[in-house]
Design an enzyme around this catalytic site. Structure first.
Site, PDB file in Angstrom:
ATOM      1  N   ASN A   1      -5.589  34.433  43.127  1.00  0.00           N
ATOM      2  CA  ASN A   1      -4.581  34.037  42.133  1.00  0.00           C
ATOM      3  C   ASN A   1      -4.603  32.537  41.836  1.00  0.00           C
ATOM      4  O   ASN A   1      -3.705  32.020  41.197  1.00  0.00           O
ATOM      5  CB  ASN A   1      -3.175  34.462  42.600  1.00  0.00           C
ATOM      6  CG  ASN A   1      -2.741  33.761  43.887  1.00  0.00           C
ATOM      7  OD1 ASN A   1      -3.473  32.937  44.440  1.00  0.00           O
ATOM      8  ND2 ASN A   1      -1.563  34.088  44.370  1.00  0.00           N
TER       9      ASN A   1
ATOM     10  N   HIS B   1      -4.409  30.111  44.070  1.00  0.00           N
ATOM     11  CA  HIS B   1      -3.642  29.241  44.966  1.00  0.00           C
ATOM     12  C   HIS B   1      -4.576  28.343  45.788  1.00  0.00           C
ATOM     13  O   HIS B   1      -5.734  28.662  46.003  1.00  0.00           O
ATOM     14  CB  HIS B   1      -2.678  30.044  45.859  1.00  0.00           C
ATOM     15  CG  HIS B   1      -3.297  30.795  46.994  1.00  0.00           C
ATOM     16  ND1 HIS B   1      -2.606  31.752  47.713  1.00  0.00           N
ATOM     17  CD2 HIS B   1      -4.529  30.735  47.564  1.00  0.00           C
ATOM     18  CE1 HIS B   1      -3.378  32.230  48.656  1.00  0.00           C
ATOM     19  NE2 HIS B   1      -4.554  31.642  48.595  1.00  0.00           N
TER      20      HIS B   1
ATOM     21  N   GLU C   1       1.405  28.831  45.786  1.00  0.00           N
ATOM     22  CA  GLU C   1       1.234  30.003  44.943  1.00  0.00           C
ATOM     23  C   GLU C   1       1.540  29.644  43.485  1.00  0.00           C
ATOM     24  O   GLU C   1       2.166  28.608  43.214  1.00  0.00           O
ATOM     25  CB  GLU C   1       2.200  31.100  45.407  1.00  0.00           C
ATOM     26  CG  GLU C   1       2.011  31.518  46.872  1.00  0.00           C
ATOM     27  CD  GLU C   1       0.816  32.435  47.101  1.00  0.00           C
ATOM     28  OE1 GLU C   1      -0.175  32.341  46.352  1.00  0.00           O
ATOM     29  OE2 GLU C   1       0.867  33.242  48.037  1.00  0.00           O
TER      30      GLU C   1
HETATM   31  P1  PGA Z   1     -10.217  33.513  51.819  1.00  0.00           P
HETATM   32  O1  PGA Z   1      -8.845  32.799  51.456  1.00  0.00           O
HETATM   33  O2  PGA Z   1     -11.160  32.428  52.206  1.00  0.00           O
HETATM   34  O3  PGA Z   1      -9.882  34.399  53.004  1.00  0.00           O
HETATM   35  O4  PGA Z   1     -10.645  34.268  50.625  1.00  0.00           O
HETATM   36  C1  PGA Z   1      -8.885  31.672  50.636  1.00  0.00           C
HETATM   37  C2  PGA Z   1      -7.489  31.347  50.200  1.00  0.00           C
HETATM   38  O5  PGA Z   1      -6.661  32.256  50.077  1.00  0.00           O
HETATM   39  O6  PGA Z   1      -7.216  30.160  49.958  1.00  0.00           O
END
Ligand code: PGA
Length: 252
Positions: free
Chosen positions: A143, A145, A150
């Site tokens: 998304n 973030h 968020e």
């Molecule tokens: P991920 O998470 O490396 O497990 O994809 C990245 C994030 O959510 O910032």
């Protein structure tokens, strides 16, 4: 392959392992240039291949963590450090206990703090008192973030108490025995805290991140896609694997 996109250096590597190697190379250059610096770390599945390469380089005698301070981006709240899904546990397990980092120099927001507001303020102060972050490692959420900032109506300024969105809970609940056991809040550096870092190193892997990568580079700068703030930072390097780069590589 290296591209320059405005103030952002972009590397597109064949796969997840190669992405990690390139990330480790960028990190190691900074570490060699500034062996007493403050380094910001990130958790999640993305940086693991980079951390493995950093461990290999340390074991080969090529890099030295003994004089750095570390500041992690975020931590679930509430969570016990001993919980194997805490970011405290993650960092020790995936990097810190395998290299010569002095754990007294490790900083991670305290998921056990009784007063989360006070912990947010204290964490921001600790970064400031150390002289700021020299290089911040980042991943990106599907998304958009960064840390646990968020999508929102505005960019969060400083370290804050974050409420996780449905999309983040969906992405991360697989690591917990059940969704109920996953904390729904976190303490996270703010977008302002991240933007104050002198250099940013972002890693992006996998086809499920391709849209976020495209938004980051080509979308409007908006707090609805928090990572777009990085387009206003003066020193950003992004390393992607081919899958994550599939929507951007013809546009660079
Ligand atoms: P991920 O998470 O490396 O497990 O994809 C990245 C994030 O959510 O910032």
């Amino acid at each position: 392959m290296r591209y320059d996109f405005s103030n952002i250096k972009i590397f597109i590597e064949d796969d997840y392992t190669a992405m990690g190697k390139r990330g480790a190379e960028v990190f190691s250059e900074q570490l060699a240039a500034n062996p007493n610096g403050n380094y910001g770390f990130a958790t999640g599945s993305t940086p693991v291949s980079m951390y493995q390469e950093l461990i290999r380089r340390y074991q080969a005698g090529d890099i030295d963590f003994s004089n750095i301070n570390t500041f992690n981006l975020d931590e679930y709240y509430p969570i016990k450090k001993e919980n194997n899904q805490s970011y405290d546990y993650f960092m020790k397990e995936n990097l810190f206990r395998h290299v010569n980092l002095d754990l007294a120099r490790m900083n991670i927001p305290n998921g056990e703090a009784t007063d989360y507001q006070q912990e947010c303020e204290a964490y921001e102060e600790r970064i400031k008192a150390a002289g700021g972050i020299d290089l911040q490692i980042l991943g990106i959420g599907t998304n958009g973030h960064i840390g646990f900032n968020e999508p929102n109506a505005y960019f969060m300024e400083r370290t804050n108490y974050a409420t996780l969105t449905a999309s983040t809970i969906q992405s991360n609940k697989i690591y917990f025995a059940s969704e109920d056991e996953m904390p729904k809040h976190a303490i996270s550096m703010g977008i302002g805290s991240i933007m104050m870092a002198r250099k940013i190193l972002m890693l992006i892997s996998g086809a499920n991140k391709a849209e976020a990568a495209a938004q980051l580079l080509f979308g409007n700068i908006t707090p609805q896609v928090p990572a777009t703030a990085l387009r206003l930072h003066q020193d950003v390097t992004i390393v992607l694997d081919q899958d994550a780069a599939k929507l951007i590589k013809d546009r660079l």
